[in-house]
Write a protein that holds these residues in place. Structure first.
Motif, PDB file in Angstrom:
ATOM      1  N   VAL A  50       0.700  -1.273   0.099  1.00  0.00           N
ATOM      2  CA  VAL A  50       0.212   0.041  -0.046  1.00  0.00           C
ATOM      3  C   VAL A  50       1.119   1.406   0.104  1.00  0.00           C
ATOM      4  O   VAL A  50       0.608   2.164  -0.682  1.00  0.00           O
ATOM      5  CB  VAL A  50      -0.978   0.142   1.221  1.00  0.00           C
ATOM      6  N   ARG A  51       2.033   1.164   0.811  1.00  0.00           N
ATOM      7  CA  ARG A  51       2.529   2.455   0.895  1.00  0.00           C
ATOM      8  C   ARG A  51       3.635   2.806  -0.380  1.00  0.00           C
ATOM      9  O   ARG A  51       3.538   3.742  -0.943  1.00  0.00           O
ATOM     10  CB  ARG A  51       3.950   2.155   1.775  1.00  0.00           C
ATOM     11  N   ASN A  52       3.846   1.454  -1.169  1.00  0.00           N
ATOM     12  CA  ASN A  52       4.421   1.717  -2.576  1.00  0.00           C
ATOM     13  C   ASN A  52       3.528   2.384  -3.579  1.00  0.00           C
ATOM     14  O   ASN A  52       3.849   3.248  -4.494  1.00  0.00           O
ATOM     15  CB  ASN A  52       5.154   0.497  -2.887  1.00  0.00           C
ATOM     16  N   GLU A  53       2.549   1.915  -3.399  1.00  0.00           N
ATOM     17  CA  GLU A  53       1.445   2.375  -4.334  1.00  0.00           C
ATOM     18  C   GLU A  53       0.914   3.893  -3.989  1.00  0.00           C
ATOM     19  O   GLU A  53       0.816   4.257  -4.998  1.00  0.00           O
ATOM     20  CB  GLU A  53      -0.100   1.453  -4.199  1.00  0.00           C
ATOM     21  N   ILE A  54       1.083   4.150  -2.783  1.00  0.00           N
ATOM     22  CA  ILE A  54       1.012   5.710  -2.344  1.00  0.00           C
ATOM     23  C   ILE A  54       1.923   6.393  -2.895  1.00  0.00           C
ATOM     24  O   ILE A  54       1.853   7.529  -3.612  1.00  0.00           O
ATOM     25  CB  ILE A  54       0.911   5.738  -0.930  1.00  0.00           C
ATOM     26  N   SER A  55       3.109   5.944  -2.771  1.00  0.00           N
ATOM     27  CA  SER A  55       4.283   6.481  -3.404  1.00  0.00           C
ATOM     28  C   SER A  55       4.377   6.760  -4.836  1.00  0.00           C
ATOM     29  O   SER A  55       4.668   7.766  -5.333  1.00  0.00           O
ATOM     30  CB  SER A  55       5.621   5.915  -2.855  1.00  0.00           C
ATOM     31  N   GLU A  56       4.128   5.638  -5.497  1.00  0.00           N
ATOM     32  CA  GLU A  56       3.566   5.729  -7.141  1.00  0.00           C
ATOM     33  C   GLU A  56       2.773   6.795  -7.684  1.00  0.00           C
ATOM     34  O   GLU A  56       2.833   7.735  -8.414  1.00  0.00           O
ATOM     35  CB  GLU A  56       3.480   4.384  -7.542  1.00  0.00           C
TER      36      GLU A  56
END
Length: 240
Positions: A50-56
């Motif tokens: 989820v954090r990676n998706e938010i970062s992207e």
């Protein structure tokens, strides 16, 4: 049986009330799942995803905001669209390898094991295309931003193949010593080709191949001098 029997009525009513109370208690009972190492790791993976998706998504938002700012600047006449297009062309040329680059990195000198070795045949102590390609791949994994071999720029379409005692790169014949220049974090690049267990380390220790990496503050990588065009691939239309 007497339908007006009070004891029977009380018994039936008590059973019904008991069923209702039990059902209500069952609905209110919180199911507790035992915590295990696997469940913790799975939860961490979900959180990281989820954090990676938010970062992207944040990167996409920042990119769109920058594009919007540029369009607003063009609309108000603050920025010339020709200057923007020239900047885009230059950036694309840099990414494609058509521009000579310089920066900190590594210079690697590779040469055959001239003296040979015990138990080695001729092919074991000379440098092959697979050796060059493995070193290049290790440098790329370590974050190399630009790579060249004997002034031949390595791009996505570059071929590296043996041609007898020489190696052909971008259609050009080059011989030993092979000089590989790579721009990137010098320490990471050095570890990629020199750390114990790496392909470069095995080349030197097992086969006696010469591989001498040097950290440099300024490494020059030549521009790609050839031409490239797509003969079969073509851009997909939007919506396909």
């Amino acid at each position: 049986m007497n339908r007006n029997n009070p004891k029977l009525m009380i018994t039936v009513f008590s059973i019904l009330v008991g069923i209702l109370i039990a059902s209500q208690m069952k609905l209110n009972v919180q199911l507790l799942t035992p915590v295990t190492v696997k469940s913790i790791m799975d939860t961490r993976k979900e959180i990281d995803a989820v954090r990676n998706e938010i970062s992207e998504l944040e990167k996409i938002v920042a990119q769109r905001e920058a594009e919007l700012t540029t369009l607003e600047s063009i609309n108000t006449g603050e920025v010339n669209i020709i200057d923007i297009l020239k900047k885009d062309v230059m950036e694309n040329r840099n990414r494609a390898g058509y521009t000579a680059m310089e920066g900190p990195g590594l210079e690697i000198i590779m040469y055959d094991n001239i003296g040979g070795g015990i138990g080695l045949n001729f092919n074991d102590y000379i440098i092959h295309d697979v050796d060059i390609m493995n070193i290049i791949n290790d440098l790329r994994v370590a974050g190399a931003e630009a790579i060249s071999i004997n002034d031949q720029r390595i791009i996505a379409s570059s071929e590296v193949k043996c041609g007898g005692p020489i190696i052909r790169v971008n259609g050009k014949s080059i011989g030993t010593p092979f000089v590989i220049n790579a721009i990137g974090d010098p320490q990471l690049l050095m570890a990629a080709v020199n750390a114990p267990g790496t392909y470069g380390d095995n080349l030197t220790k097992i086969y006696g191949i010469g591989l001498q990496p040097y950290v440099k503050d300024k490494v020059e990588v030549a521009a790609y001098k050839g031409s490239f065009k797509f003969n079969y691939a073509k851009p997909m239309e939007e919506g396909e």
